[in-house]
Design a protein around this motif. Structure first.
Motif, PDB file in Angstrom:
ATOM      1  N   SER A 118       1.097  -1.527  -0.303  1.00 60.07           N
ATOM      2  CA  SER A 118      -0.052  -0.145   0.137  1.00 60.07           C
ATOM      3  C   SER A 118       0.678   1.079   0.029  1.00 60.07           C
ATOM      4  CB  SER A 118      -1.046  -0.294   1.498  1.00 60.07           C
ATOM      5  OG  SER A 118      -0.615   0.320   2.275  1.00 60.07           O
ATOM      6  N   GLU A 119       0.011   2.431  -0.442  1.00 61.16           N
ATOM      7  CA  GLU A 119       1.809   3.517  -0.868  1.00 61.16           C
ATOM      8  C   GLU A 119       1.429   3.898   0.336  1.00 61.16           C
ATOM      9  OE1 GLU A 119       0.909   7.603  -3.271  1.00 61.16           O
ATOM     10  OE2 GLU A 119      -0.962   6.128  -2.936  1.00 61.16           O
ATOM     11  N   ASN A 120       1.159   3.782   1.745  1.00 57.42           N
ATOM     12  CA  ASN A 120       1.124   4.663   3.167  1.00 57.42           C
ATOM     13  C   ASN A 120       2.210   3.870   3.950  1.00 57.42           C
ATOM     14  OD1 ASN A 120      -0.319   6.484   2.132  1.00 57.42           O
ATOM     15  ND2 ASN A 120      -2.491   5.835   2.584  1.00 57.42           N
ATOM     16  N   GLU A 121       2.329   2.335   3.674  1.00 50.89           N
ATOM     17  CA  GLU A 121       3.696   1.620   4.134  1.00 50.89           C
ATOM     18  C   GLU A 121       4.534   1.607   3.899  1.00 50.89           C
ATOM     19  OE1 GLU A 121       3.663  -3.148   3.450  1.00 50.89           O
ATOM     20  OE2 GLU A 121       0.895  -2.475   2.986  1.00 50.89           O
ATOM     21  N   ASP A 122       5.613   1.076   4.743  1.00 50.78           N
ATOM     22  CA  ASP A 122       6.909   1.690   4.004  1.00 50.78           C
ATOM     23  C   ASP A 122       7.620   0.111   4.071  1.00 50.78           C
ATOM     24  OD1 ASP A 122       7.569   3.669   5.769  1.00 50.78           O
ATOM     25  OD2 ASP A 122       7.835   2.605   7.152  1.00 50.78           O
ATOM     26  N   PHE A 123       7.995   0.686   2.953  1.00 50.46           N
ATOM     27  CA  PHE A 123       9.315  -0.651   1.905  1.00 50.46           C
ATOM     28  C   PHE A 123      10.188  -1.541   3.126  1.00 50.46           C
ATOM     29  CE2 PHE A 123       8.905   2.332  -1.566  1.00 50.46           C
ATOM     30  CZ  PHE A 123       8.407   1.366  -2.281  1.00 50.46           C
TER      31      PHE A 123
END
Length: 95
Positions: A83-88
């Motif tokens: 998801s765009e809001n999580e960290d890699f």
């Protein structure tokens, strides 16, 4: 002839000029409707010669005619998020 490990390595210098530690590329995966499903990030994390790598050095045997003691290694880390809001999250290191 074996190369002097302390001598400058022109291939390492060339790779260090083309790949900078911290350089990255992000690949975006989308479903058939164009909605993002995951992001993969490939990051240059290290550039070294194999003689600088004490844990993963190549052990030559009697059937090995190659000298890998001065091979140049570029390490790329692969990270993913969903998801765009999580960290890699890093899950692979490739050489």
């Amino acid at each position: 002839p074996l190369r002097n490990p302390s001598a400058p390595n022109p291939l390492k210098n060339l790779l260090q000029s083309r790949f900078l530690i911290g350089d990255y590329y992000i690949w975006l995966y989308e479903d058939k409707h164009g909605i993002p499903t995951s992001w993969e990030m490939y990051t240059i994390s290290e550039i070294r010669t194999s003689n600088e790598d004490h844990d993963h050095g190549h052990a030559a045997d009697d059937n090995d005619d190659n000298d890998y003691s001065n091979a140049v290694i570029v390490v790329i880390e692969m990270s993913t998020k969903f998801s765009e809001n999580e960290d890699f999250s890093t899950h692979h290191r490739m050489t």
